[in-house]
Design a protein around this motif. Structure first.
Motif, mmCIF file in Angstrom:
data_model
loop_
_atom_site.group_PDB
_atom_site.id
_atom_site.type_symbol
_atom_site.label_atom_id
_atom_site.label_comp_id
_atom_site.label_asym_id
_atom_site.label_seq_id
_atom_site.Cartn_x
_atom_site.Cartn_y
_atom_site.Cartn_z
ATOM 1 N N GLY A 27 24.704 -11.821 -13.423
ATOM 2 C CA GLY A 27 25.387 -13.033 -12.985
ATOM 3 C C GLY A 27 24.439 -14.206 -12.842
ATOM 4 O O GLY A 27 24.762 -15.335 -13.224
ATOM 5 N N PHE A 28 23.258 -13.942 -12.314
ATOM 6 C CA PHE A 28 22.263 -14.998 -12.108
ATOM 7 C C PHE A 28 21.790 -15.558 -13.448
ATOM 8 O O PHE A 28 21.761 -16.771 -13.654
ATOM 9 C CB PHE A 28 21.078 -14.432 -11.318
ATOM 10 N N LEU A 29 21.423 -14.677 -14.371
ATOM 11 C CA LEU A 29 20.937 -15.138 -15.675
ATOM 12 C C LEU A 29 22.021 -15.856 -16.459
ATOM 13 O O LEU A 29 21.758 -16.847 -17.149
ATOM 14 C CB LEU A 29 20.392 -13.959 -16.483
ATOM 15 N N ASP A 30 23.248 -15.358 -16.359
ATOM 16 C CA ASP A 30 24.360 -15.996 -17.073
ATOM 17 C C ASP A 30 24.633 -17.385 -16.519
ATOM 18 O O ASP A 30 24.883 -18.331 -17.281
ATOM 19 C CB ASP A 30 25.624 -15.135 -16.975
ATOM 20 N N PHE A 31 24.604 -17.525 -15.206
ATOM 21 C CA PHE A 31 24.815 -18.832 -14.575
ATOM 22 C C PHE A 31 23.738 -19.806 -15.029
ATOM 23 O O PHE A 31 24.018 -20.959 -15.363
ATOM 24 C CB PHE A 31 24.789 -18.693 -13.050
ATOM 25 N N TRP A 32 22.498 -19.351 -15.056
ATOM 26 C CA TRP A 32 21.384 -20.210 -15.454
ATOM 27 C C TRP A 32 21.513 -20.628 -16.917
ATOM 28 O O TRP A 32 21.234 -21.775 -17.266
ATOM 29 C CB TRP A 32 20.058 -19.495 -15.215
ATOM 30 N N ARG A 33 21.931 -19.685 -17.756
ATOM 31 C CA ARG A 33 22.062 -20.002 -19.179
ATOM 32 C C ARG A 33 23.194 -21.004 -19.425
ATOM 33 O O ARG A 33 23.044 -21.944 -20.218
ATOM 34 C CB ARG A 33 22.330 -18.723 -19.986
ATOM 35 N N ARG A 34 24.322 -20.831 -18.716
ATOM 36 C CA ARG A 34 25.452 -21.746 -18.883
ATOM 37 C C ARG A 34 25.095 -23.168 -18.448
ATOM 38 O O ARG A 34 25.609 -24.139 -19.000
ATOM 39 C CB ARG A 34 26.659 -21.281 -18.057
ATOM 40 N N ASN A 35 24.237 -23.267 -17.455
ATOM 41 C CA ASN A 35 23.898 -24.572 -16.891
ATOM 42 C C ASN A 35 22.463 -24.990 -17.203
ATOM 43 O O ASN A 35 21.882 -25.805 -16.489
ATOM 44 C CB ASN A 35 24.102 -24.536 -15.375
ATOM 45 N N ASP A 36 21.926 -24.439 -18.270
ATOM 46 C CA ASP A 36 20.516 -24.635 -18.602
ATOM 47 C C ASP A 36 20.120 -26.109 -18.676
ATOM 48 O O ASP A 36 19.087 -26.507 -18.120
ATOM 49 C CB ASP A 36 20.203 -23.955 -19.943
ATOM 50 N N ALA A 37 20.925 -26.933 -19.322
ATOM 51 C CA ALA A 37 20.558 -28.335 -19.531
ATOM 52 C C ALA A 37 20.395 -29.085 -18.210
ATOM 53 O O ALA A 37 19.379 -29.757 -17.987
ATOM 54 C CB ALA A 37 21.612 -29.028 -20.400
ATOM 55 N N ILE A 38 21.362 -28.970 -17.325
ATOM 56 C CA ILE A 38 21.292 -29.701 -16.061
ATOM 57 C C ILE A 38 20.269 -29.071 -15.123
ATOM 58 O O ILE A 38 19.597 -29.764 -14.349
ATOM 59 C CB ILE A 38 22.691 -29.777 -15.400
ATOM 60 N N LEU A 39 20.088 -27.754 -15.196
ATOM 61 C CA LEU A 39 19.104 -27.095 -14.337
ATOM 62 C C LEU A 39 17.684 -27.513 -14.707
ATOM 63 O O LEU A 39 16.809 -27.603 -13.839
ATOM 64 C CB LEU A 39 19.256 -25.570 -14.432
ATOM 65 N N ARG A 40 17.443 -27.773 -15.979
ATOM 66 C CA ARG A 40 16.116 -28.252 -16.386
ATOM 67 C C ARG A 40 15.813 -29.601 -15.748
ATOM 68 O O ARG A 40 14.693 -29.872 -15.329
ATOM 69 C CB ARG A 40 16.038 -28.358 -17.918
ATOM 70 N N VAL A 41 16.847 -30.450 -15.652
ATOM 71 C CA VAL A 41 16.669 -31.760 -15.017
ATOM 72 C C VAL A 41 16.459 -31.596 -13.515
ATOM 73 O O VAL A 41 15.622 -32.269 -12.913
ATOM 74 C CB VAL A 41 17.885 -32.665 -15.297
ATOM 75 N N VAL A 42 17.213 -30.688 -12.908
ATOM 76 C CA VAL A 42 17.063 -30.428 -11.475
ATOM 77 C C VAL A 42 15.658 -29.926 -11.174
ATOM 78 O O VAL A 42 15.005 -30.381 -10.222
ATOM 79 C CB VAL A 42 18.114 -29.401 -11.000
#
Length: 211
Positions: free
Chosen positions: A101-116
């Motif tokens: 679940g953690f890896l999937d969430f990160w992958r789905r939101n990869d673009a915005i998480l990189r900015v965060v």
């Protein structure tokens, strides 16, 4: 929902505002954050920079809204730990599902998480707060799990539950942000998840999982 100058946005205004956010989100997935300009977002949304500024002070303001929404959606991560057992095979399944679940969430939101991550690393407290909010969705229930296991005598009482949970969560976040880099080490994606699940299970219970 209001515009920057405080006016209430109507239905069409809300639709335009959402379209701008959708276009920005798409652009962050294909362009470096610093290269995304208001005029480019507006053009992609089929509107003008003036319209963009009606709803957002700048690109960063719009990005923060996307990040806030994503952080709220991160509550799904905490639900992966609600009422779950860490005993026997059920414990191994819990660890696996948390990692998945953690890896999937990160992958789905990869673009915005990189900015965060970038904003937080540069000391921007707004982005740091959002990043912490996401991690807290897992940290709190994980620390509570360790406390419960301690109360049952299954985990050493000398273990600091908050520190342990924090270590595991930051490990997962680091691994999740590095998902595309494992191949350079000759590691396949399918090999990463069980390895992380093993570390999580060992960290929480202090024991090898029963598979």
């Amino acid at each position: 929902m209001r515009t920057v100058d405080g006016r209430v946005a109507g239905r069409r205004g809300q639709e335009t505002r959402q379209k701008l956010l959708d276009c920005l989100s798409e652009m962050l997935g294909s362009s470096p954050y610093r290269d995304v300009k208001v005029i480019d977002v507006a053009r992609k949304a089929g509107t003008s920079p003036a319209t963009f500024y009606q709803y957002f002070p700048d690109v960063e303001g719009a990005v923060l809204e996307l990040a806030d929404r994503m952080a709220a959606e991160g509550a799904e991560l905490g639900r992966l730990l609600e009422g779950r057992s860490w005993t026997g095979r059920a414990g191994w399944q819990t660890a696996q599902e948390l990692v998945d679940g953690f890896l999937d969430f990160w992958r789905r939101n990869d673009a915005i998480l990189r900015v965060v991550d970038l904003g937080a690393a540069e000391g921007d407290k707004r982005f740091a707060k959002i990043r912490l909010k996401i991690l807290n969705h897992v940290h709190r229930p994980l620390a509570e799990t360790v406390n419960q296991l301690q109360s049952k005598g299954k985990v050493d009482k000398d273990v600091n539950s908050a520190a342990l949970a924090g270590s595991l969560v930051t490990m997962l976040a680091s691994a999740a942000s590095h998902q595309k880099g494992y191949q350079s080490w000759g590691v396949k994606q399918g090999e990463v998840r069980p390895s992380l699940a093993l570390l999580v299970h060992l960290g929480v219970t202090g024991k090898k999982p029963t598979k």
